[in-house]
Design an enzyme around this catalytic site. Structure first.
Site, PDB file in Angstrom:
ATOM      1  N   SER A  37      -0.885  11.931  -0.411  1.00 33.59           N
ATOM      2  CA  SER A  37      -1.707  10.586  -0.956  1.00 33.59           C
ATOM      3  C   SER A  37      -2.694  10.315  -0.196  1.00 33.59           C
ATOM      4  CB  SER A  37      -0.327   9.519  -0.347  1.00 33.59           C
ATOM      5  OG  SER A  37      -0.877   8.149  -0.899  1.00 33.59           O
ATOM      6  N   GLY A  45      -4.829   7.267   0.265  1.00 37.44           N
ATOM      7  CA  GLY A  45      -4.946   6.636   0.471  1.00 37.44           C
ATOM      8  C   GLY A  45      -5.874   5.551  -0.452  1.00 37.44           C
ATOM      9  N   GLY A  98      -6.608   7.760  -3.392  1.00 39.32           N
ATOM     10  CA  GLY A  98      -5.910   8.740  -4.900  1.00 39.32           C
ATOM     11  C   GLY A  98      -5.273   9.153  -4.491  1.00 39.32           C
ATOM     12  N   GLY A 151       2.998   3.736  -0.953  1.00 41.20           N
ATOM     13  CA  GLY A 151       3.317   4.730  -1.522  1.00 41.20           C
ATOM     14  C   GLY A 151       4.616   4.491  -2.032  1.00 41.20           C
ATOM     15  N   ASP A 152       5.379   3.674  -1.974  1.00 36.25           N
ATOM     16  CA  ASP A 152       7.182   3.530  -2.182  1.00 36.25           C
ATOM     17  C   ASP A 152       6.252   3.446  -4.443  1.00 36.25           C
ATOM     18  OD1 ASP A 152       7.825   4.254  -0.063  1.00 36.25           O
ATOM     19  OD2 ASP A 152       7.839   1.976  -0.151  1.00 36.25           O
TER      20      ASP A 152
END
Length: 308
Positions: free
Chosen positions: A216, A218, A221, A247-248
């Site tokens: 990730s 941020g 992408g 993120g989940d």
């Protein structure tokens, strides 16, 4: 059925204040409470996408009772193991003026050896019939640092694809057990590999044992190193809001794509759109369905040349 594991569940509280000022009293304008912890966030998004989802992990005490009562109101099936210690709380303080969020996370209950044995038995049983499993979040006190590596090996023995989303030493040991997919963020990846170059770090993490690494980046992408190639996926424009749970939601997008067998560009588009739609949601850890549908066809996915 998709199985999610949250060893350190939480009751998530979101407080909204007009402006967050250190050393000052604040009038809270809105309070939102819901079951949380990374794996429960993933489970909730998977259920919203139409997947049958079972959540396991630990819950205990008065806080755990609140969590289970709230979980019962969702489509996610509760397979949590009871602990003597109380489930933790997390507090997200949203500054309405700036859009920034301050996060406060309690450590969680101390899990005993006997409780871990009960969980391990339940986890093994739940693997029968699972299409995939996600192992998510921090380890509560009392659980050995190689716990995720142990669970990865159990899933592999059962022939169930496994996604690992954790950090630090549990990630280092877990990735050596050869999960199908790991999803670190930039800081977790740098801590694991010792480099902040995303491309180099992602390749190196994959070399440590994971079949696929999706890192990730941020607002920029995702970067994915897969057996089919290297891909970058980015939202059409940066989004501003509460990043809690973004993120989940990306994990849920990746896991749903894995189960459905969709091509990597489609999996990454879904993950990025869900993540951005979560940032735009007024509630921490939820995604905005309208924003998701609007963003999904506009996510930019490009295959990268896989060279040193």
């Amino acid at each position: 059925m998709i199985l999610t594991v949250t060893l350190n569940t939480a009751v998530d509280l979101t407080y909204r204040v007009p402006a967050l000022t250190p050393h000052a009293s604040h009038r809270v304008t809105q309070v939102i409470e819901r079951p949380g912890g990374k794996g429960l966030n993933v489970a909730r998004v998977l259920a919203a996408l139409g997947h049958e989802t079972v959540a396991t992990g630990f819950a205990g005490g008065a806080t755990g009772a609140v969590l289970r009562e709230q979980l019962a109101a969702t489509p996610v099936r509760d397979a949590l193991v009871e602990t003597a210690g109380p489930t933790r709380r997390t507090v997200a303080i949203v500054d309405t003026a700036s859009g920034d969020t301050t996060q406060l996370n309690e450590p969680g209950p101390t899990v005993t050896a006997a409780e871990w044995t009960v969980f391990r038995t339940r986890f093994t049983a739940l693997l029968d019939g699972a299409a995939a499993v996600a192992l998510c979040g921090s380890l509560p006190p009392g659980i050995h640092v190689g716990a995720y590596a142990e669970l990865v090996r159990l899933a592999r023995t059962a022939g169930v694809p496994v996604l690992l989303d954790t950090s630090g030493e549990p990630l280092r040991r877990g990735i050596a057990a050869r999960p199908d997919l790991v999803k670190p963020n930039a800081d977790e990846l740098a801590q694991l590999t010792g480099t902040r170059d995303p491309l180099r770090a992602t390749r190196e993490a994959r070399g440590r044992g994971a079949r696929t690494v999706v890192s990730s980046l941020g607002p920029e992408g995702l970067l994915a190193a897969t057996p089919e190639g290297l891909w970058r996926a980015a939202p059409p424009a940066p989004v501003k809001g509460n990043p809690t749970g973004a993120g989940d939601s990306a994990v849920a997008g990746l896991l749903s794509g894995l189960v459905e067998g969709t091509p990597w560009p489609d999996r990454l588009s879904r993950a990025v759109a869900l993540s951005a739609a979560t940032v735009l949601s007024p509630v921490a850890g939820e995604f905005d369905p309208t924003a998701y549908e609007e963003l999904l066809p506009r996510v930019r996915v490009a295959e990268e040349p896989d060279r040193p």
